[in-house]
Write a protein that holds these residues in place. Structure first.
Motif, mmCIF file in Angstrom:
data_model
loop_
_atom_site.group_PDB
_atom_site.id
_atom_site.type_symbol
_atom_site.label_atom_id
_atom_site.label_comp_id
_atom_site.label_asym_id
_atom_site.label_seq_id
_atom_site.Cartn_x
_atom_site.Cartn_y
_atom_site.Cartn_z
ATOM 1 N N LYS A 184 -7.005 14.433 0.902
ATOM 2 C CA LYS A 184 -6.029 13.569 0.834
ATOM 3 C C LYS A 184 -6.334 12.569 2.010
ATOM 4 C CE LYS A 184 -3.402 14.208 -2.830
ATOM 5 N NZ LYS A 184 -3.051 12.985 -3.560
ATOM 6 N N GLU A 185 -5.138 11.922 2.767
ATOM 7 C CA GLU A 185 -5.346 11.066 3.727
ATOM 8 C C GLU A 185 -5.918 11.850 5.178
ATOM 9 O OE1 GLU A 185 -2.400 8.795 1.453
ATOM 10 O OE2 GLU A 185 -3.220 10.655 1.593
ATOM 11 N N SER A 186 -5.573 13.002 5.070
ATOM 12 C CA SER A 186 -6.031 13.839 5.868
ATOM 13 C C SER A 186 -6.300 15.264 5.208
ATOM 14 C CB SER A 186 -5.228 14.214 7.104
ATOM 15 O OG SER A 186 -4.038 14.732 6.665
ATOM 16 N N ARG A 231 -12.589 9.217 2.959
ATOM 17 C CA ARG A 231 -12.200 9.785 1.579
ATOM 18 C C ARG A 231 -13.248 9.625 0.630
ATOM 19 N NH1 ARG A 231 -5.880 8.733 0.379
ATOM 20 N NH2 ARG A 231 -6.130 10.178 -1.151
ATOM 21 N N SER A 274 -9.137 6.303 8.233
ATOM 22 C CA SER A 274 -8.529 7.473 7.385
ATOM 23 C C SER A 274 -8.912 7.200 6.014
ATOM 24 C CB SER A 274 -6.916 7.464 7.456
ATOM 25 O OG SER A 274 -6.512 8.725 6.594
ATOM 26 N N LEU A 275 -9.054 6.090 5.378
ATOM 27 C CA LEU A 275 -9.374 5.828 4.023
ATOM 28 C C LEU A 275 -10.833 5.835 4.050
ATOM 29 C CD1 LEU A 275 -8.635 5.253 1.206
ATOM 30 C CD2 LEU A 275 -8.593 2.648 1.836
ATOM 31 N N ASN A 286 -4.836 1.815 4.048
ATOM 32 C CA ASN A 286 -4.774 3.289 4.053
ATOM 33 C C ASN A 286 -4.723 3.942 2.563
ATOM 34 O OD1 ASN A 286 -2.840 6.329 4.578
ATOM 35 N ND2 ASN A 286 -4.949 5.896 5.696
ATOM 36 N N SER A 287 -4.673 2.949 1.704
ATOM 37 C CA SER A 287 -4.311 3.344 0.148
ATOM 38 C C SER A 287 -5.588 3.761 -0.535
ATOM 39 C CB SER A 287 -3.515 2.096 -0.471
ATOM 40 O OG SER A 287 -3.294 2.335 -1.843
ATOM 41 N N ASP A 334 -1.784 9.921 8.839
ATOM 42 C CA ASP A 334 -1.419 10.609 7.723
ATOM 43 C C ASP A 334 0.106 10.689 7.495
ATOM 44 O OD1 ASP A 334 -0.481 12.186 5.041
ATOM 45 O OD2 ASP A 334 -2.309 13.159 5.101
ATOM 46 N N ASP A 381 0.710 0.226 1.601
ATOM 47 C CA ASP A 381 -0.139 0.559 0.504
ATOM 48 C C ASP A 381 -0.034 -0.412 -0.669
ATOM 49 O OD1 ASP A 381 -0.919 2.493 2.133
ATOM 50 O OD2 ASP A 381 -0.661 4.150 0.384
ATOM 51 N N THR A 428 3.014 3.301 5.708
ATOM 52 C CA THR A 428 2.211 2.926 4.614
ATOM 53 C C THR A 428 2.874 3.150 2.965
ATOM 54 O OG1 THR A 428 1.103 5.230 4.260
ATOM 55 C CG2 THR A 428 0.257 3.435 5.816
#
Length: 448
Positions: free
Chosen positions: A356-358, A131, A127-128, A101-102, A406, A57, A434
């Protein structure tokens, strides 16, 4: 980013291996590491940083600032120098900025870009890209920036900065240090005074560090407890020498691991204990944890101490939702402690964990139930009936914890594996890199 290639998935089973013993120093605080690079890149001159977290990250933030004109170089383990371009002088990057992923990198850099006359495309991993970014897009749009975002205000998106941007007064609708920081960073290059009002205080690393770099920033607390933070643009930042304290979110997993593993005795050195981040230690002590703060000191404006933690019988409690912002990233670790405590632990006010990430509430509930815990998932929290110290009964045959890319789910369930009967299989340990690349090696070292 390492998550991109499904062929490189790294599953691992974490199982009981006896007490944890020894001294460790967790990597530098992620929040402070991000901000030291960003503000160093906006200062004129050389900023030197030691103890920087070298996870994916933070490296994404470093790459982004390089792409916008700053010189960011690694000079040794955790040691970096940043030669900044000055507020208002960020350059147009040649291509999209890959945030991996940040979420922190993305939201804070959106703020930086919003008041510069450049157009920047942000991309990220799967994942990101799930969000939501609307919570940042809304105030930055009021300042004059414009956005082309994917459906739902998600990545990939393009930020078109405003020059000059318009100062605003913005009351945060939900407690978020990232949104607050994005607005303050945009305010650095905005003529006049930009003000953020946060009804519930959140981590204040941005305010402390902005003041340290020489920005004209004031913080007032109203009678109702709300904080009013005002930054005056167009700022001139001065380079700094920064020693990053250990990340309390990383230390959290070792605190809980030692507490739930019989016979454990661990010293965690140089942990940042900023009052807006130290909620987990307070809650664990309410549950009966044996945690001693040693050599309390202040480093670079941040309170720091060594934490001596020993295995302790824990008792379930009702966690005050008002403390949630000061430990929002530590709840996965707390859920594991609650699963091994005596009695019931009830948490609420944790809506933020769903984005969040998940969806960390759902992911941790599913994982802990599979590991043998008694968990009820509610809309804004979990209710966990603990085992009273009895090892978790063990996962269903063939079950793997799904981390959803995550890092905190992966590390929390690794800790749960140490206090289980048969161990816990994690589907993929790669996301841990990360934020905490040496997590597994450090954990294995304490067991050895």
């Amino acid at each position: 980013m390492t998550h991109a290639d499904p062929a490189s998935v790294r599953p691992r089973r974490f199982a009981p291996q006896g007490p944890l013993k020894g001294r460790i120093r967790v990597p530098g605080d992620k929040s402070i590491s991000h901000r030291s690079i960003m503000l160093g890149a906006l200062a004129v001159g050389e900023t030197r940083v030691t103890g920087l977290l070298e996870g994916e990250d933070v490296l994404a933030t470093a790459a982004a600032m390089r792409a916008m004109g700053a010189t960011v170089e690694r000079t040794g383990e955790g040691a970096w120098t940043i030669h900044g371009v000055g507020v208002g002088a960020l350059l147009q990057p040649k291509g999209p900025l890959d945030m991996g992923n940040s979420g922190t990198s993305t939201r804070l850099l959106m703020g930086l870009v919003a008041s510069h006359p450049i157009n920047v495309s942000f991309t990220g991993d799967d994942s990101l890209s799930k969000r939501p970014m609307n919570r940042v897009i809304t105030p930055l749009s009021q300042m004059g920036a414009s956005f082309d975002a994917s459906e739902g205000g998600r990545l990939p998106l393009i930020v078109r900065g405003a020059s000059p941007a318009v100062p605003i007064t913005y009351t945060l609708p939900v407690a978020s240090a990232q949104v607050k920081s994005a607005i303050l960073l945009a305010g650095l290059n905005t003529p006049g005074k930009t003000t953020v009002i946060e009804p519930v205080p959140t981590r204040d690393h941005s305010e402390r560090m902005l003041q340290g770099f020489g920005a004209e920033l004031t913080v007032e607390t109203r009678e109702d407890g709300a904080r009013v933070i005002t930054v005056t643009g167009e700022a001139e930042l001065k380079p700094q020498v920064i020693d990053v304290p250990g990340d309390p979110s990383s230390a959290a997993f070792f605190l809980v691991a030692a507490l739930v593993t019989p016979g454990s005795d661990v010293m965690i050195e140089n942990v940042g204990l900023n009052p807006t981040r130290a909620g987990l230690v307070e809650v664990l002590c309410q549950m009966g944890a044996d945690i001693t703060k040693c050599d309390e000191r202040v480093v670079g404006g941040e309170p720091v101490a060594d934490l001596h933690v020993r295995h302790s019988p824990l008792k379930g409690i009702v966690v005050d939702p008002a403390i949630a912002p000061s430990m929002i990233d530590e709840f996965p670790a707390l859920f594991v402690a609650a699963a091994l405590a005596e009695g019931t632990t009830t948490t609420s006010g944790l809506d933020e964990l769903r984005v969040k990430e998940s969806d960390r509430l759902s992911a941790m509930a599913t994982a802990l139930v599979a590991a043998g815990a008694d968990v009820e998932e509610r809309a804004d929290g979990l209710v966990i009936k603990g085992t009273g110290g009895v090892p978790l009964a063990g996962t269903r045959p063939g079950f793997e914890v799904t981390t959803h890319l995550d890092h905190r789910i992966a590390m929390a369930m690794a800790i749960a594996g140490l206090a289980s009967g048969d161990g816990v299989m994690i589907d993929d340990t790669r996301p841990i890199a990360t934020s905490f690349p040496v997590f597994e090696a450090m954990l294995d070292g304490l067991v050895a």
